[in-house]
Design a protein around this motif. Structure first.
Motif, mmCIF file in Angstrom:
data_model
loop_
_atom_site.group_PDB
_atom_site.id
_atom_site.type_symbol
_atom_site.label_atom_id
_atom_site.label_comp_id
_atom_site.label_asym_id
_atom_site.label_seq_id
_atom_site.Cartn_x
_atom_site.Cartn_y
_atom_site.Cartn_z
ATOM 1 N N LEU A 62 34.484 17.108 65.864
ATOM 2 C CA LEU A 62 34.154 17.628 64.540
ATOM 3 C C LEU A 62 33.126 18.742 64.694
ATOM 4 C CD1 LEU A 62 34.034 17.538 61.411
ATOM 5 C CD2 LEU A 62 32.298 15.741 61.647
ATOM 6 N N ILE A 63 33.341 19.852 63.985
ATOM 7 C CA ILE A 63 32.396 20.974 64.018
ATOM 8 C C ILE A 63 31.821 21.171 62.624
ATOM 9 C CG2 ILE A 63 32.086 23.429 64.497
ATOM 10 C CD1 ILE A 63 34.406 23.323 66.405
ATOM 11 N N VAL A 64 30.491 21.179 62.561
ATOM 12 C CA VAL A 64 29.790 21.431 61.305
ATOM 13 C C VAL A 64 28.752 22.525 61.561
ATOM 14 C CG1 VAL A 64 30.121 19.064 60.493
ATOM 15 C CG2 VAL A 64 28.029 19.661 61.741
ATOM 16 N N HIS A 65 28.165 23.029 60.464
ATOM 17 C CA HIS A 65 27.147 24.077 60.588
ATOM 18 C C HIS A 65 25.885 23.647 59.851
ATOM 19 C CE1 HIS A 65 25.118 27.895 59.290
ATOM 20 N NE2 HIS A 65 25.200 28.070 60.595
ATOM 21 N N GLU A 66 24.748 23.890 60.492
ATOM 22 C CA GLU A 66 23.458 23.643 59.856
ATOM 23 C C GLU A 66 22.735 24.970 59.700
ATOM 24 O OE1 GLU A 66 19.091 21.601 60.624
ATOM 25 O OE2 GLU A 66 20.627 21.514 62.189
ATOM 26 N N ASP A 67 22.463 25.331 58.470
ATOM 27 C CA ASP A 67 21.692 26.549 58.206
ATOM 28 C C ASP A 67 20.223 26.233 58.468
ATOM 29 O OD1 ASP A 67 20.840 29.004 57.459
ATOM 30 O OD2 ASP A 67 21.215 28.761 55.318
ATOM 31 N N ARG A 68 19.689 26.762 59.554
ATOM 32 C CA ARG A 68 18.357 26.379 60.010
ATOM 33 C C ARG A 68 17.477 27.620 60.112
ATOM 34 N NH1 ARG A 68 16.829 21.637 61.848
ATOM 35 N NH2 ARG A 68 14.988 21.406 63.157
ATOM 36 N N GLY B 174 11.996 21.726 62.510
ATOM 37 C CA GLY B 174 11.979 21.109 61.195
ATOM 38 C C GLY B 174 12.840 19.867 61.165
ATOM 39 N N PRO B 175 12.751 19.079 60.121
ATOM 40 C CA PRO B 175 13.524 17.826 60.042
ATOM 41 C C PRO B 175 15.025 18.079 59.907
ATOM 42 C CG PRO B 175 12.410 18.267 57.967
ATOM 43 C CD PRO B 175 11.893 19.282 58.939
ATOM 44 N N ILE B 176 15.787 17.100 60.292
ATOM 45 C CA ILE B 176 17.245 17.166 60.164
ATOM 46 C C ILE B 176 17.606 16.975 58.697
ATOM 47 C CG2 ILE B 176 19.426 16.136 60.904
ATOM 48 C CD1 ILE B 176 17.953 15.034 63.330
ATOM 49 N N PRO B 177 18.480 17.799 58.129
ATOM 50 C CA PRO B 177 18.905 17.598 56.742
ATOM 51 C C PRO B 177 19.493 16.206 56.552
ATOM 52 C CG PRO B 177 19.645 19.726 57.556
ATOM 53 C CD PRO B 177 19.097 19.002 58.727
ATOM 54 N N PRO B 178 19.219 15.573 55.433
ATOM 55 C CA PRO B 178 19.695 14.188 55.209
ATOM 56 C C PRO B 178 21.207 14.025 55.341
ATOM 57 C CG PRO B 178 18.050 14.784 53.573
ATOM 58 C CD PRO B 178 18.351 16.037 54.334
ATOM 59 N N ASP B 179 21.979 15.027 54.836
ATOM 60 C CA ASP B 179 23.436 14.876 54.920
ATOM 61 C C ASP B 179 23.916 14.945 56.371
ATOM 62 O OD1 ASP B 179 22.706 17.527 55.122
ATOM 63 O OD2 ASP B 179 24.466 18.293 54.043
ATOM 64 N N LEU B 180 23.276 15.780 57.205
ATOM 65 C CA LEU B 180 23.646 15.860 58.618
ATOM 66 C C LEU B 180 23.256 14.570 59.338
ATOM 67 C CD1 LEU B 180 24.732 17.366 61.067
ATOM 68 C CD2 LEU B 180 22.474 18.426 61.333
ATOM 69 N N GLN B 181 22.083 14.062 59.065
ATOM 70 C CA GLN B 181 21.656 12.813 59.689
ATOM 71 C C GLN B 181 22.606 11.680 59.305
ATOM 72 O OE1 GLN B 181 17.491 11.749 59.430
ATOM 73 N NE2 GLN B 181 17.993 9.577 59.218
ATOM 74 N N HIS B 182 22.995 11.618 58.034
ATOM 75 C CA HIS B 182 23.926 10.582 57.585
ATOM 76 C C HIS B 182 25.246 10.678 58.336
ATOM 77 C CE1 HIS B 182 25.714 7.695 54.847
ATOM 78 N NE2 HIS B 182 26.702 8.534 54.606
ATOM 79 N N LEU B 183 25.726 11.893 58.545
ATOM 80 C CA LEU B 183 26.978 12.097 59.273
ATOM 81 C C LEU B 183 26.844 11.639 60.725
ATOM 82 C CD1 LEU B 183 29.818 13.327 59.713
ATOM 83 C CD2 LEU B 183 28.685 15.529 60.109
ATOM 84 N N LEU C 243 17.516 17.791 68.156
ATOM 85 C CA LEU C 243 18.047 18.496 66.997
ATOM 86 C C LEU C 243 16.939 19.161 66.179
ATOM 87 C CD1 LEU C 243 20.654 15.811 65.953
ATOM 88 C CD2 LEU C 243 21.199 18.129 66.684
ATOM 89 N N GLU C 244 15.773 18.572 66.152
ATOM 90 C CA GLU C 244 14.683 19.136 65.361
ATOM 91 C C GLU C 244 13.869 20.168 66.121
ATOM 92 O OE1 GLU C 244 13.767 15.278 62.460
ATOM 93 O OE2 GLU C 244 12.416 15.727 64.147
ATOM 94 N N GLY C 245 14.117 20.316 67.432
ATOM 95 C CA GLY C 245 13.253 21.163 68.249
ATOM 96 C C GLY C 245 13.711 22.579 68.473
ATOM 97 N N GLY C 246 14.818 23.026 67.840
ATOM 98 C CA GLY C 246 15.266 24.392 68.071
ATOM 99 C C GLY C 246 16.461 24.751 67.217
#
Length: 598
Positions: free
Chosen positions: A383-389, A394-403, A561-564
């Motif tokens: 599965l490929i997703v995108h996180e706008d960072r 910074g913290p992991i977005p809640p929806d990404l963490q849930h996934l 995930l939160e470090g870069g």
């Protein structure tokens, strides 16, 4: 093997995890090096003969080793002489010269081209075997049967059991003479991935153990899948037939074909029933996946694999529980949950797939719907997703963490998109079985993109951690090391050797791999090294569990995930995918939950 269970259902796609159903012959473990451990007594002569025959069949190097107490180092010459004596007694037609014990002098058409002799000094025989097996890069360890009582084997375990707990290669317990060709082998199966891995290993090795000495026109060897379950198990025979078909599809119809049949044995004692079947049908070899249980669970319920080595009328090949993960990672269908911007991640994925060396199928998912459910319905491998960072940390977005806490398949999280192909891959490795998944993906991506791979392990010296003092040895509590040893001269080299050996087992080419071992906290060191090495991709495990349901992210995955802003491939244990897919199929069929008691 655990106690018999009735696996009520299994999703059809699970066969793909370990090569089944792909219509091609697998080569799970090429045997290039064999270690035979002997006590130098006549009772171990069958071990020597078996190892020599197997070395010839596999065209592998052979090391004959004996384990001695450390305080007897002054007697090394005598131990070596007794090894020469045992070899010549066991194989008089392959005699070796005591003055030059590194080569066979005659009869090489019937045995290995050479044999190396080794005297290993260690107070714990199983530990000495493990360490020397790692030193010679053994792909197979050959041992004699347990010399103690059944009671001592039940409560204390056998040497073979203790070896296979910590080893990543199979261990052959020679109960009887191993005569080639092997005409019938049996695999104890309970439909788990580890049992299927044992069956595929047997299917891979059986032609090699048959063709060398079989007569012209002799019938092909037979691999029997032996399942023990109660007589009233509702679907065990149907599942056994389906398992038989999976193995047949994997084996194929080439020149090295074998016959695959299935045997259902009513009963509750797995070891007794499988041993009885082997005796009734004159089996030459039994293949048994192990659970490698420890502690109170092991002492209370015992080990079916160990019981079988004591009861079997033939030799028994013990297969490590995680061996099945050494099979190739499947990557045929990619699911993407991305916005369709012209110049965004969706276009980046399209461009990479267009220029991929091997064709891939892509399915687009609705990011607003249940992505995990859509992945299951499409039978996706990645599965490929995108996180706008916008910020580097910074913290992991809640929806990404849930996934990531729910996904049963690996997830590629895109952030800053590399301008070119993926050229630099950083693999963050711990010491659990999940390294198979990380190295498998690293190999797959390195081959696709001609990338360099950096394998990084940060040694954790906290009170709760465990480390290795010697390559291949058992894990020991970290405090026992830093209070007694120089970590930089013992643990660091041992872990570096362990990582190189894992890279070899995973098939990573040595010219594309670099191994780095650090003493920093992994939560700090992994993001730092990713930035310093300008990694295009970081591979990390979401967690190290294969059970159903939501599993919290590991601290290392969270810190990575939160470090870069680098892309990260978050892998999960393939056993979790099987558990999730099977459970979903069970619910859709309205069936009851199968028992998973051990």
């Amino acid at each position: 093997m655990g106690r018999p269970r009735d696996r009520l259902t299994e999703a059809a796609s699970t066969a793909r995890y370990i090569g089944a159903g792909e219509g091609r012959k697998t080569d799970m473990i090429p045997v290039r090096s064999i270690l035979a451990a002997t006590s130098r007594t006549p009772g171990c002569d069958p071990v020597v003969r078996a190892a020599a025959r197997l070395a010839r069949a596999f065209r592998a190097s052979l090391t004959l080793a004996t384990i001695a107490d450390p305080w007897k180092e002054d007697d090394e010459a005598a131990f070596r002489a007794s090894l020469v004596e045992q070899w010549n007694r066991s194989l008089p037609h392959l005699s070796i010269d005591s003055d030059s014990p590194g080569r066979a002098l005659r009869g090489r058409d019937e045995g290995p081209d050479a044999v190396d002799l080794a005297v290993v000094f260690d107070a714990r025989p199983f530990h000495g075997i493990l360490v020397h097996a790692a030193a010679v890069g053994a792909d197979l360890i050959v041992l004699g049967p347990h010399r103690g009582s059944d009671l001592s084997a039940r409560w204390g375990g056998t040497t073979a059991e203790r070896v296979v707990r910590s080893s990543d290669v199979p261990c052959l317990v020679v109960n009887e003479e191993v005569d080639l060709p092997i005409r019938r082998a049996g695999v104890a199966t309970d439909f788990t991935p580890s049992a299927r891995g044992g069956a595929l290993l047997a299917a891979d090795w059986l032609p090699k153990l048959f063709a060398q000495t079989a007569g012209e026109g002799e019938a092909a060897p037979t691999l029997s899948l032996v399942h023990v379950a109660s007589a009233d198990a509702p679907r065990s025979e149907a599942l056994l037939t389906a398992e038989q078909e999976r193995i047949r599809q994997t084996v194929g119809d080439g020149e090295e074909s074998i016959i695959v049949d299935a045997v259902h044995r009513p009963g509750s004692d797995v070891a007794r029933e499988v041993a009885a079947w082997a005796d009734d049908h004159g089996a030459d070899l039994l293949v048994v996946p192990t659970e490698a249980r420890r502690g109170l669970s092991r002492m209370w319920s015992g080990s079916q694999a160990t019981a079988l080595t004591l009861q079997a009328p033939c030799s028994v090949l013990l297969v490590p529980p995680a061996l099945w993960r050494r099979s190739p990672i499947p990557l045929r269908r990619i699911a993407t949950a991305l916005d369709t911007d012209r110049d965004g991640p969706d276009a980046w994925v399209d461009h990479r797939m267009t220029h991929a060396r091997r064709p891939l199928e892509r399915v687009r998912l609705d990011p607003e719907d249940d992505v995990v459910q859509q992945c299951r319905e499409r039978d996706a491998d990645l599965l490929i997703v995108h996180e706008d960072r916008p910020e580097p940390r910074g913290p992991i977005p809640p929806d990404l963490q849930h996934l990531l806490e729910r996904t049963p398949i690996p997830v590629l999280v895109l952030r800053d998109l590399p301008d070119g192909p993926i050229r630099r891959i950083l693999v963050a490795v711990d010491t659990g079985d999940i390294w198979y998944e990380k190295f498998g993906w690293a190999r797959l991506l390195a081959e696709r993109f001609d990338a360099q791979v950096t394998i990084f392990h940060a040694i954790d010296l906290s009170l709760s951690s465990q480390v290795r003092r010697e390559p291949g040895g058992e894990f020991v509590p970290a405090p026992a090391v830093w209070m007694r040893d120089n970590v930089e001269t013992t643990v660091v080299p041992a872990m570096r050797t362990w990582l190189w050996e894992r890279a070899r087992l995973a098939g990573l080419p040595s010219d594309r791999v670099d191994v780095v071992v650090g003493l920093q906290s992994p939560t700090y060191a992994i993001p730092m090294l990713a930035h310093q090495s300008e990694a295009d991709l970081v591979i990390v495990a979401a967690h190290a569990e294969g059970r159903l349901g939501r599993i919290p992210l590991s601290p290392i995955a969270r810190a990575t995930l939160e470090g870069g802003t680098y892309p990260a491939l978050v892998v999960v244990d393939r056993a979790k995918r099987e558990a999730e897919w099977r459970e979903a199929a069970r619910l859709s069929d309205g069936q009851e939950t199968p028992s998973t008691s051990r």
